[in-house]
Motif scaffolding. Structure first.
Motif: not given
Length: 378
Positions: A26-44
């Motif tokens: 789901g995150t890969a579909r986003r055009r840009g990653m903000d801090k929330v995306d980066r933190c939670w992507t790091l989680t997974f």
């Protein structure tokens, strides 16, 4: 019924990997990653690597290395979850603190070498899990994400996991890792089930929170209000998160300008909702036509009848020029009702700083409310 650890060690990785893939896809579909995306992507990502490390720990030749890395990565995963919640609220994520605790948890196991055993450095590992689980639960319940029922559920599960690991820590430090109580009631079987529950609920909750931004990207009609030309709340948040985060990383500040039509409620009471709507639309038209291309203009859900203008990387003289530009476009506006020409006055409230755009919006809104209260008393 007893929990079968070998079966759990097979089923748990499959479930965790599935949850990680769902979120990361789901995150890969986003055009840009903000801090929330980066933190939670790091989680997974950390959870995925934790799973791999614990599977490799079954091999005698690399067991101690894989176990130490797995311990550090699991602490990193839970800590990054806490950082993401803080970032969602526009607060500093302090990810470096999370990384330090993860390094301590991993290093405390690795320094013991091959003879350290499965629970080498276990005190740091358990303390890390306890601290970040409870911190995540508190951050969720105190932050804006508590508005999502799924995140409230995650807070409950994280708090339960934190209390469970706290009990394990007390037992381990007072009676040792070989104590029967630590190996049964507080054993790895129960820990695996509860940890798996955190992963499942966490992936569902985080996907739910980030879904509005994905939906806004997928549905072009919802990016802009078709009548106002302003960005929709979800699309404004998506673009502003990326743009403001990018300039913050280079040490630049941003400026937020809130625009409100003065006495809009009185216009609606005296002339009707349609004319009040026209007044707001006229103001929006002037702003959309006048702002530079790199400046964002839209609305937010919690501030009705307010236009939010966000200028990433704008401060000082540049911010003053932007305010002057907006004031020039909005001055002298009027709308016509039959033969009556009704002049419009737009009030501007400004906030500038190297903070998140959400916090700047809050500061500007407070300034606007104070100015309105001051006019009411004079």
């Amino acid at each position: 019924m007893t929990l079968d650890l070998p079966t759990l060690l097979i089923v748990s990785p499959l479930i965790i990997v599935s949850c990680c893939v769902l979120y990361l896809t789901g995150t890969a579909r986003r055009r840009g990653m903000d801090k929330v995306d980066r933190c939670w992507t790091l989680t997974f990502v950390a959870l995925l690597m934790t799973t791999v490390c614990y599977l490799l720990s079954g091999l005698n030749t690399v067991a101690w290395v894989a176990n130490g890395l797995g311990n550090g990565l699991f602490v990193l995963a839970l800590g990054a979850m806490w950082s993401g919640v803080r970032a969602f609220d526009g607060r500093r994520p302090f990810l470096w603190v999370v990384v330090v605790t993860a390094v301590v948890a991993g290093a405390s196991a690795l320094v013991s070498g091959p003879d350290g055993g499965v629970w080498a450095g276990g005190w740091a590992y358990l303390l890390g899990l306890t601290g970040w689980s409870l911190a995540s639960a508190v951050a969720i319940l105190r932050g804006r994400v508590r508005a999502f029922p799924s995140m409230t559920a995650l807070a409950v599960v994280a708090a339960g996991y934190g209390l469970f690991t706290a009990a394990r820590t007390v037992i381990a430090l007072t009676h040792g890792f070989d104590d029967p109580l630590f190996l049964t009631v507080a054993g790895s079987e129960v820990a695996t089930v509860v940890g798996m529950l955190v992963g499942v609920v966490g992936s569902f909750a985080m996907i739910t929170v980030r879904a509005p931004g994905v939906a806004a990207e997928a549905d072009g009609e919802r990016r802009f209000d078709p009548y106002l030309g302003l960005r929709s709340p979800a699309w404004l948040a998506q673009r502003a998160d990326v743009a403001v985060d990018r300039v913050q990383e280079t040490g630049q500040a941003s400026t937020v300008v809130l625009v409100r039509v003065r006495d809009l409620d009185e216009i609606e009471s005296a002339f009707g909702r349609q004319l009040a709507r026209e007044a707001f639309e006229r103001t929006a038209e002037e702003i959309v036509a006048g702002i530079p291309r790199d400046v964002l203009a839209g609305t937010v859900d919690h501030l009705p009848a307010t236009i939010v203008v966000i200028a990433p990387g704008t401060e000082g003289a540049a911010a003053s020029r932007l305010v002057h530009l907006l004031d020039g476009y909005l001055r002298g506006m009027s709308i016509t009702d039959d033969d009556l020409e009704l002049p419009l006055v737009a009030d501007l409230a400004v906030a500038t700083g190297d903070r998140s755009w959400r916090r700047l919006v809050t500061e500007a809104a407070a300034a606007a409310d104070e100015a309105q209260a001051s006019r009411s008393t004079t």
